[in-house]
Design a protein around this motif. Sequence first.
Motif, PDB file in Angstrom:
ATOM      1  N   ARG A  69       1.010  -1.070   0.162  1.00 22.46           N
ATOM      2  CA  ARG A  69       0.047  -0.121  -0.088  1.00 22.46           C
ATOM      3  C   ARG A  69       0.988   1.233  -0.019  1.00 22.46           C
ATOM      4  O   ARG A  69       1.179   1.905  -1.111  1.00 22.46           O
ATOM      5  N   ASP A  70       1.566   1.634   1.314  1.00 24.92           N
ATOM      6  CA  ASP A  70       2.291   2.634   1.117  1.00 24.92           C
ATOM      7  C   ASP A  70       3.600   2.696   0.263  1.00 24.92           C
ATOM      8  O   ASP A  70       3.877   3.527  -0.438  1.00 24.92           O
ATOM      9  N   ASN A  95       9.274   4.715   3.865  1.00 24.20           N
ATOM     10  CA  ASN A  95       8.626   4.321   5.055  1.00 24.20           C
ATOM     11  C   ASN A  95       9.868   3.808   6.032  1.00 24.20           C
ATOM     12  O   ASN A  95      10.850   3.447   5.624  1.00 24.20           O
ATOM     13  N   HIS A 146       7.600   7.933   8.517  1.00 25.16           N
ATOM     14  CA  HIS A 146       8.209   8.658   7.034  1.00 25.16           C
ATOM     15  C   HIS A 146       9.519   8.724   7.394  1.00 25.16           C
ATOM     16  O   HIS A 146      10.067   9.272   8.608  1.00 25.16           O
ATOM     17  N   HIS A 151       4.014   4.526  12.527  1.00 26.82           N
ATOM     18  CA  HIS A 151       3.979   4.667  11.195  1.00 26.82           C
ATOM     19  C   HIS A 151       4.984   5.884  10.890  1.00 26.82           C
ATOM     20  O   HIS A 151       4.362   6.905  10.964  1.00 26.82           O
TER      21      HIS A 151
END
Length: 394
Positions: free
Chosen positions: A14-15, A239, A205, A203
């Motif tokens: 997904r990301d 990520n 970045h 989560h």
Amino acid sequence: MADNNVYIFDTTLRDGEQVPGCKLNTEQKIEIALQLERLGVDVIEAGFPISSPGDFRSVEAVCQAVREPVVCGLSRAVEKDIEVAAEALKKAKRPRIHTGIGTSDSHINYKLRSTREEILERAVAAVRFARRFVEDVEFYAEDAGRTDNEFLARVIEAVVAAGATVLNIPDTTGYCLPEEYGAKIRYLKENVKGIHKATLSTHCHNDLGLATANSIAGVQNGARQIECTINGIGERAGNTSLEEVVMIMRQHPYLELDTNINTRLIYATSRLVSESMGMPVQPNKAIVGANAFAHSSGIHQDGVIKRRDTYEIIDPLEVGVDHSKIVLTARSGRAAIAYRAKNIGFDLTKDELDAVYAQFLLLADRKKEVEDQDLQQIITGHRAKAKTVKKASV
Ligand code: KIV
Ligand code: ZN
């Protein structure tokens, strides 16, 4: 799950797949999902079902392909998104809807053009709505990294009361320092009523190269799920990389944190993702880069040849890399030449080593890396010449 276990939530599909040019088709997504299952991830975020019919089909297909991990689908705090995510997840053995909304003033004022009170209501409504479809609902407070802690705690408390089972605290813009991010997690742990009923998730970045450090700070302060991707791929600078956080916890047992990951499959998984996405891994990438276990300076080579752990904190076998590499460059020393010569079948005497080393340096100054074939040529050339000289002198 024991309290020192950290769930690994993989969002490569997904990301990770949001990286420009890294789009995967359904077959590739299934192949990666099956590999992630073998690797031992706890949760696979398979996609964002409302974003396109292709992504919807891929999420459905991943749900049918894997049995062990939770399969998660992303949605905004919008009823239609949540309905579509629920539909795509229907066949999952363990489905999770991931829903959420921006909570920072920047997102509220400029992106959502709303107010804090309205956002709080929308967050609660989204979680309640998602709970109509599944028991496992993860809430994300987008841009939590830049959200003021008091308001963030209010939102989190309200969504826990509404039935959220996992609370994702994203540093969406990769802005936080590790201490600040860790303190945010601790603040929530200490100030949100009912927090013990849910799992806090990181989560992060990598805009400032701090995604891994921030995720570790998060788990040191009470989070028990890390969201990450293989090779650290993802939006913008990426990520948190799965291999890094997993190996940090494995290599530092005093943290008393561990995961269910079979680390011996890390390298193969990294290769599969890189090749499927056509996204090369930078050579100096921690754990999975081509140079992660390569030694080129003479001082380091001498140490590693005598005992591996003088310059390696991870046994490459632990992550599925079959051996350390002694690279021959102009910075290499005699120990490296003797070692590589032995690997290709030549036991050099001291005099031979001196002569071969002198010739090697001449070549190494011209060539970036001296290969086994070059070394073989130098050695056989030297031995042939030595034979001729010996013959001539008798
Ligand atoms: O970075 C982020 O905030 C996200 C959310 C959608 C979870 O990816
Ligand atoms: Zn993200």
